[in-house]
Design a protein around this motif. Structure first.
Motif, mmCIF file in Angstrom:
data_model
loop_
_atom_site.group_PDB
_atom_site.id
_atom_site.type_symbol
_atom_site.label_atom_id
_atom_site.label_comp_id
_atom_site.label_asym_id
_atom_site.label_seq_id
_atom_site.Cartn_x
_atom_site.Cartn_y
_atom_site.Cartn_z
ATOM 1 N N GLN A 1 0.763 -1.202 -0.002
ATOM 2 C CA GLN A 1 0.014 0.019 0.010
ATOM 3 C C GLN A 1 1.073 1.125 0.022
ATOM 4 O OE1 GLN A 1 -3.003 -1.122 -0.914
ATOM 5 N NE2 GLN A 1 -3.783 0.144 0.559
ATOM 6 N N PRO A 2 0.631 2.176 -0.831
ATOM 7 C CA PRO A 2 1.390 3.156 -0.950
ATOM 8 C C PRO A 2 1.721 4.199 0.278
ATOM 9 C CG PRO A 2 -0.258 3.300 -2.767
ATOM 10 C CD PRO A 2 -0.414 2.197 -1.861
ATOM 11 N N SER B 1 -0.820 -3.893 8.251
ATOM 12 C CA SER B 1 0.205 -4.164 7.292
ATOM 13 C C SER B 1 0.856 -2.809 7.224
ATOM 14 C CB SER B 1 -0.924 -3.986 5.905
ATOM 15 O OG SER B 1 -1.530 -5.367 5.888
ATOM 16 N N THR B 2 2.085 -3.121 6.438
ATOM 17 C CA THR B 2 3.128 -2.184 6.346
ATOM 18 C C THR B 2 3.094 -1.479 4.852
ATOM 19 O OG1 THR B 2 4.373 -3.420 7.783
ATOM 20 C CG2 THR B 2 5.474 -1.748 6.319
ATOM 21 N N THR B 3 3.112 -0.154 4.659
ATOM 22 C CA THR B 3 3.101 0.582 3.414
ATOM 23 C C THR B 3 4.509 1.056 3.050
ATOM 24 O OG1 THR B 3 2.582 2.832 4.533
ATOM 25 C CG2 THR B 3 0.893 1.564 4.257
ATOM 26 N N HIS B 4 4.482 1.443 1.846
ATOM 27 C CA HIS B 4 5.570 2.010 1.427
ATOM 28 C C HIS B 4 6.211 3.188 2.117
ATOM 29 C CE1 HIS B 4 6.575 -0.183 -2.609
ATOM 30 N NE2 HIS B 4 5.252 -0.144 -2.671
ATOM 31 N N ARG B 5 5.154 4.087 2.631
ATOM 32 C CA ARG B 5 5.734 5.080 3.421
ATOM 33 C C ARG B 5 6.139 4.571 4.723
ATOM 34 N NH1 ARG B 5 1.437 6.990 7.244
ATOM 35 N NH2 ARG B 5 2.206 8.864 8.344
ATOM 36 N N MET C 1 10.161 11.889 -0.192
ATOM 37 C CA MET C 1 10.528 10.856 -0.782
ATOM 38 C C MET C 1 9.442 9.702 -0.782
ATOM 39 S SD MET C 1 14.312 10.451 0.645
ATOM 40 C CE MET C 1 14.185 11.504 2.145
ATOM 41 N N TYR C 2 8.408 9.772 0.303
ATOM 42 C CA TYR C 2 7.451 8.698 0.284
ATOM 43 C C TYR C 2 6.217 9.118 -0.588
ATOM 44 C CZ TYR C 2 5.045 10.815 4.517
ATOM 45 O OH TYR C 2 4.352 11.837 5.456
ATOM 46 N N ASP D 1 10.301 -6.255 5.813
ATOM 47 C CA ASP D 1 11.374 -6.076 6.653
ATOM 48 C C ASP D 1 12.639 -6.177 5.731
ATOM 49 O OD1 ASP D 1 10.109 -5.816 9.039
ATOM 50 O OD2 ASP D 1 10.384 -7.878 9.677
ATOM 51 N N LEU D 2 12.592 -7.177 4.713
ATOM 52 C CA LEU D 2 13.532 -7.242 3.759
ATOM 53 C C LEU D 2 13.471 -5.747 2.893
ATOM 54 C CD1 LEU D 2 13.622 -10.838 2.432
ATOM 55 C CD2 LEU D 2 15.453 -9.742 3.557
ATOM 56 N N ALA D 3 12.262 -5.224 2.588
ATOM 57 C CA ALA D 3 12.436 -4.039 1.841
ATOM 58 C C ALA D 3 12.944 -2.975 2.771
ATOM 59 C CB ALA D 3 10.908 -3.888 1.425
#
Length: 956
Positions: free
Chosen positions: A28-29, A37-41, A106-107, A281-283
């Protein structure tokens, strides 16, 4: 005709995409519809905080100051900013606005990839496009490094956010996690490394999911062989190669064709959602590795500037250099030197210096530097000359400053002449609103009457009231001031520049009354505020009084009273408030029927940033940055983030228009990390500012916990919509960019399909690059009209620069305008993708006894080369180690350039890690370690390398 049809079809497809795409195509952006859930932000912010803290820790170790912050997932912007203090101690007034703003940029650009590149397999690592995805990453990283090399940090952040999106998507869209990998895939940021074990185009990778359960849909053979694959994705077609995995999700039509299902880990509800957090986490770790590569290439100082880690503002002057301006130039020089000399070496030292001269017919060149001495030399070199026809290119110079300065900068314009380029007013307004920068005009010798008077046929230099109104309008739009003084009194007015250069300056209250009328204005003083100052501008007949929270009053006739010290210069009254220990509600009463302004500032850690965003429909839904102004009568959503405190509770966010007066209350929705989505319904026409009110529960502060802050920049709704469609965010020198755009008439926030009319179109760029655009667009049907702007980047444009394009549409009555602002990076194609190589020549030894280590030395010698076709070694630096590095150059017998490095250190520090960077930013690592022995002096030498060095030096 065929070209027109093709463009129309392309636009229709893109519109359909924007309506359909639900952002399940990646993490999710910005905000998660599933709370866990974890987002790009989230990923981007976590990585930036971790890497920034690591760099600060390394600097602290090198410089010998304390760094006690634990680097883990609990990091916050404030914790990192405070720990990165160069003194290693906490400060009472800490501003995190610039750091938070840089992270937000950036985000936001990260999230924009899902809109601009919705159908690009490479940008999401879909359809097994591993080579293409890696090319997107590495090309972007080269562009970021080029921008930083040019000290063009704003453009670097824009590209960096996009690159991070693609890198992060790899871990959600591929089977890297399912293969059991616990660390990032380093080859994705190293173009000279081979991408290994890729599943071939005819290799089956998946089997059908069972009853909706996709946990075991990857083929066992694929997993056993360690082959890498990614899911196929298509919005419109179910076709995919036989046996291949799909991405999955309700909008992925390929997931309905055998093998059915998907392998994405975009959120916890995805096909492989049980692995979502491992992928996230890897991202994060992969993003940290990418940031480390950039850090090694550009150095610690420039890396921290790229991250926006600064408490201070830029010092930005736009100066008229025509003949009558010699006194003004001297004053600009004096005040800038005083700021530089008093703050050099402190945390209040300006983060950058910008200077733009202008006259007629020229403007520029822009000087942007982080070196105070370069700025001093540049302003010293200014001379006042010429200026025959009075009007000057003021707005052209201001345009350069607005596009070069970081967001929320304060810009000061010195002039005594009207603007010859007044047609740029709407462009300047668009750039002000887009950048949220504050522009203050220092206007000297403005005539009292509205017209310039001639004296014996000679036109006077001074500008009329009508001329000055343009500057007043722009100052008002930005939240700045138009200060009108004589040249003799200018030095008294430039105290406002010194005020703005202090750290952690916040706006508590601001209002412009035009037309003027007697009025009372209240504002809240909270316990975190220090060094408060009030400015009141208006005609000499204006009077006022100020009343504190305790009921004490002081009038404008008292230059020194119980509440303030007052100085009056020209149209400016400056009050240095005695607000210490006087928290609560204050009031300023102004008595004037002429236009005036009131502004109250102070120093405080508590502030906020904001961005206008728009929602995208879909199963999950999300937001992205909105172009231009909000639409009149429609809903407006603003993302507000409180900075500098975790004890603040936001109670109220409003759009306030003092001319009404109109106040629109927003509905708040918390999205975590001190951020709120604030929704305003049925936004009326007007000129609004954003106000935030709340409470601070910090126990160390006064019991009066209420606080308020106000944004400087005006928000002006429009009934015109301007949207752009482009797949370009960067351009090579010599190339042409085409930007398709749509203009629409709206009613109540939606397109009015029955509307007719003609819009005036204006497209401007800050580099004066060749550009074409229609001068008008006429609505034919559906309430919309389409056009194209082309922009040609000169072949001489340096890699690392950028260009800002503003597209504006104005209605036929010239009563309404809206715009889109686009920024493109100029990046030359990089052909040297090979990292420098290191060959160890020699390493001396250290004894195993630690008691005498400080008295013993060891030495490491190596040859570093960049290959026959390389661009050459630009720098070699110590990445780890506490010794002394020396470098020399030689030419080998094969003609290859060699950088010979010798490193010596105490035996108390027995290892070294060097970073070698070539001229395009490839990084090579050279490591050495002292050989330990029990005694004596031994020497380990690679003899043929020593001979090679000796011969190369002789050969040279």
């Amino acid at each position: 005709m065929l070209l027109k049809i093709t463009q129309t079809v392309r636009m229709v497809v893109l519109v359909v995409l924007l309506l359909l795409v639900d952002h399940t195509h990646s993490f999710q952006p910005l905000f998660s519809s599933k709370g866990n859930s974890t987002t790009h932000r989230d990923i981007t912010q976590r990585a930036v905080l971790i890497k920034t803290a690591q760099v600060c820790r390394d600097i602290a170790a090198e410089e010998g100051w304390g760094f006690s912050l634990t680097i883990d997932d609990s990091l916050t912007v404030e914790k990192v900013q405070r720990a990165c203090s160069s003194t290693g101690t906490s400060t009472s007034v800490l501003s995190t606005v610039r750091y938070q703003t840089s992270i937000a940029i950036m985000y936001f650009t990260n999230a924009l990839v899902d809109v601009v590149f919705a159908l690009s397999e490479e940008h999401h690592f879909d359809d097994e496009t591993f080579t293409g995805g890696r090319d997107v990453i590495t090309a972007g990283v080269f562009a970021v490094k080029s921008s930083v090399k040019q000290e063009n940090y704003g453009a670097g952040r824009l590209v960096l956010g996009q690159v991070c999106h693609t890198l992060q998507d790899f871990y959600s869209h591929s089977n890297w996690v399912e293969l059991g990998n616990k660390s990032p895939y380093a080859a994705l940021i190293k173009p000279d490394q081979t991408l290994e074990n890729l599943a071939g185009p005819s290799v089956p990778t998946c089997r059908n999911c069972t009853d909706g359960n996709c946990e075991n849909n990857l083929l066992p053979d694929l997993q056993q062989q360690g082959l890498l694959t990614s899911g196929y994705f298509n919005l419109f077609s179910s076709e995919k190669p036989a046996g291949k995995c799909s991405h999955g999700g309700s909008f992925d039509k390929t997931s309905r064709k055998d093998p059915i299902g998907g392998i994405s880990k975009d959120d916890t509800g995805s096909s492989h959602g049980s692995l979502h957090h491992q992928a996230a986490d890897l991202a994060v770790n992969a993003t940290v590795e990418l940031l480390e590569d950039i850090r090694l290439a550009v150095g610690n100082k420039k890396f921290l500037q790229l991250m926006g880690l600064s408490q201070s503002t830029v010092l930005c002057f736009v100066i008229d250099t025509t003949g009558s301006m010699s006194d003004d130039i001297a004053e600009a020089k004096r005040v800038s030197f005083e700021i530089i000399d008093s703050k050099r070496g402190t945390q209040q030292e300006p983060s950058a210096y910008i200077l733009v001269p202008f006259n007629d017919p020229g403007f520029g060149p822009l000087v942007m530097t982080t070196n105070a001495d370069i700025f001093k030399d540049s302003i010293n070199a200014l001379t006042a000359s010429g200026g025959g026809d009075i009007p000057e290119m003021c707005l052209s110079g201001l345009q350069l400053a607005l596009t070069a300065a970081p967001s929320t900068s304060e810009i000061f314009v010195f002039t005594d002449a009207p603007a010859k380029d007044a047609h740029l007013k709407s462009t300047i307004t668009a750039l002000i609103e887009s950048s949220k920068s504050v522009v203050t005009f220092m206007l000297t010798d403005v005539l009292a009457s509205r017209r310039r008077r001639s004296l014996q046929g000679v036109r006077p230099r001074a500008m009329s009231q009508a001329d000055a109104q343009l500057y007043r309008d722009l100052a008002r739009a930005s939240g700045g001031q138009a200060i009108e003084v004589t040249k003799d009194d200018l030095s008294k007015a430039t105290t406002v520049i010194e005020d703005s250069s202090a750290s952690a300056v916040v706006t508590v209250f601001q209002v412009v009354s035009n037309p003027g009328k007697p009025d009372n204005f209240s504002f809240t003083v909270d316990g975190s505020l220090k060094n408060m100052t009030a400015y009141i501008t208006g005609k000499s007949s204006l009077t006022f009084s100020i009343t504190s929270a305790t009921g004490v009053t002081q009038s404008s006739s008292e230059s020194s009273g119980p509440l303030a010290t007052l100085t009056t210069t020209g149209n400016l009254r400056r009050l240095s408030l005695n607000a210490e220990n006087q928290t609560g509600l204050w009031e300023i009463s102004v008595n004037s029927n002429d236009p005036y302004s009131v502004k109250v500032i102070g120093q405080s850690s508590v502030n906020f940033i904001y961005n206008l965003v728009e929602a995208h429909e879909g199963a999950h839904g999300d937001y992205s940055l909105k172009e231009g102004r909000p639409l009149t009568g429609g809903n407006a959503t603003i993302l507000v983030t409180v900075t500098g405190s975790d004890t603040v509770t936001v109670k109220e966010v409003t759009l306030f228009d003092s001319s009404g007066p109109t106040e629109v209350n927003g509905t708040l929705q918390s999205v975590g990390s001190g951020s709120f989505l604030v929704t305003f319904t049925d936004v009326p026409a007007g000129d609004f500012v954003l106000r935030l009110k709340g409470e601070d529960s910090a126990t160390s502060r006064s019991t009066h916990s209420s606080f308020q802050r106000q944004a400087s920049t005006q928000i002006k709704p429009s009934s015109i919509s301007v949207t752009t469609q482009t797949n370009n965010t960067s351009a090579e020198p010599g190339s042409t960019i085409s930007v398709n755009f749509t203009v629409a008439a709206t009613s109540n926030g939606v397109v009015n399909e029955t509307a007719t009319g003609t819009f005036t179109i204006q497209a401007n760029n800050d580099r004066s690059y060749t550009s074409t655009s229609p001068s008008t667009l006429t609505i034919a049907s559906g309430g919309k009209a389409e056009g194209t702007v082309t922009l040609t980047v000169p072949s001489s444009a340096a890699s690392g620069t950028d260009v800002t394009l503003t597209i504006e549409a104005q209605n036929a009555d010239a009563t309404d305008i809206n715009y889109a602002v686009l920024r493109f990076s100029v990046a030359a194609k990089v052909t040297d993708t090979t990292s420098p190589t290191c060959q160890v020549v020699s390493t001396t030894n250290c004894t195993s006894s630690s008691s005498a280590c400080s008295s013993l030395q060891w030495m490491f010698v190596a040859n570093i080369t960049d290959g026959v076709n390389g661009t050459g070694i630009e720098s070699v630096s110590i990445n780890q180690g506490n010794g002394t590095l020396n470098t020399s150059t030689a030419v080998g017998m094969d003609g290859m350039n060699i950088t010979v490095v010798s490193y010596s250190a105490s035996c108390c520090s027995q290892s070294v890690r060097l970073a070698a960077v070539d001229n395009v930013g490839n990084v090579g690592i050279c490591e050495g370690k002292a050989v330990t022995s029990t005694g004596g002096r031994t020497l380990t030498v690679s003899h043929w390398l020593w001979i090679s060095v000796a011969l190369s030096i002789i050969w040279r």
